[in-house]
Write an enzyme that holds these catalytic residues in place. Sequence first.
Site, mmCIF file in Angstrom:
data_model
loop_
_atom_site.group_PDB
_atom_site.id
_atom_site.type_symbol
_atom_site.label_atom_id
_atom_site.label_comp_id
_atom_site.label_asym_id
_atom_site.label_seq_id
_atom_site.Cartn_x
_atom_site.Cartn_y
_atom_site.Cartn_z
ATOM 1 N N GLY A 164 -79.376 56.600 3.016
ATOM 2 C CA GLY A 164 -79.227 57.724 3.933
ATOM 3 C C GLY A 164 -80.860 58.070 4.348
ATOM 4 O O GLY A 164 -81.747 57.490 3.998
ATOM 5 N N GLU A 221 -79.961 56.268 -7.385
ATOM 6 C CA GLU A 221 -80.155 57.738 -6.799
ATOM 7 C C GLU A 221 -80.935 58.662 -7.965
ATOM 8 O O GLU A 221 -81.718 59.532 -7.733
ATOM 9 C CB GLU A 221 -78.792 58.299 -6.646
ATOM 10 C CG GLU A 221 -78.302 58.036 -5.160
ATOM 11 C CD GLU A 221 -77.598 56.521 -5.258
ATOM 12 O OE1 GLU A 221 -77.323 56.183 -4.071
ATOM 13 O OE2 GLU A 221 -77.676 55.907 -6.242
ATOM 14 N N ASP A 280 -73.499 58.337 -5.405
ATOM 15 C CA ASP A 280 -72.428 59.034 -4.636
ATOM 16 C C ASP A 280 -71.794 57.970 -3.716
ATOM 17 O O ASP A 280 -71.540 56.786 -3.980
ATOM 18 C CB ASP A 280 -73.098 60.141 -3.787
ATOM 19 C CG ASP A 280 -74.133 59.740 -2.596
ATOM 20 O OD1 ASP A 280 -74.643 58.750 -3.017
ATOM 21 O OD2 ASP A 280 -74.154 60.324 -1.461
#
Length: 343
Positions: A69, A140, A148
Amino acid sequence: MPEPSAPPVLSEVTGGLGRLTLNRPAAINALTAEMVGALRRRLADWSETDRVRAVLISGAGPRGLCAGGDLRAMHADAVSGGTATLDFWADEYRLNAELADYPKPVVAFMDGLVMGGGIGVSAHASLRVVTERSRLAMPEVGIGFHPDVGGSWLLAHAPGRIGVHLALTGGTIGAADAILAGLADVFVPSARLDDLAEALQTGDAASVVESFAAPAPPGDLAGARTWIDECYTGDDVTAIVDRLAASSAPGAQAAAKEIATKSPTSLVVALRSVRSAATMPGLREALDQEYRLSAALLRLPDLAEGIRAQIIDKDRRPRWRPATLAEVSPAVIDACFAPSPAP
């Protein structure tokens, strides 16, 4: 007048194949809210037409499918109290669930770098192709976050305790290890991807992919299963690290050192998340839990600090708060997992 910029997601239908190409190659196709929305809309459209028999997801450029992201946008919200990232996650996680439930075959070319959100747009596909260039990771915990995009569900269902190992180290794996871990299905040499894409236009997706499959170069995880399965037992990160450090296996000792660099809060959250996902009835329930965790971690200090250290200042020296596993508050962790409305 300047030429209009290319759309961040390219879509076309050739033969019976609908092709979606993530198109931000300079950013290794890192996902934005616009891209997630475009993917969801096109997938919805194609699910309703007989013109499209299968879907192919790939990434533009030579570096990878998707690096995750937009971390800079997340950092801005984390330090300002903004909410755009919450909206992005809600939409992204819906996309992950829709890919997993898609009524037509979805083929994902997991070529090059596939990290974080890149796992979310590929590992839930029905036919997942890796190459000799594939480098997969859920890193992460190194930025104060947690696995996630359905990562907790995927890692919870990896053989033995491989998933916990990948969650806590954030380690990068290649093609054979991705297949072993259940994150991919088949190996196809990268030089044959264009031919595979062409064959998918007219043939049955599963049969075509299988016809292109080849043996993957050897990986590392199969030979490490003994110490991984022995060390990653229980629900206590400190105990896991102690077992790794005391192991005679060099790989275990290296894992202990790697875990020691991650956010203590994120490590505790990640372990509990993967353990609990293993007991859930399906991906959507795991995604609901992940959304709660994401919303909570956005407001804790380590996410902003982790992104600062890795992406903003690039000093690679995050100052975690708290700094040690012993200082992580059980009450804070419980609050992260507390029920709240799903997105």
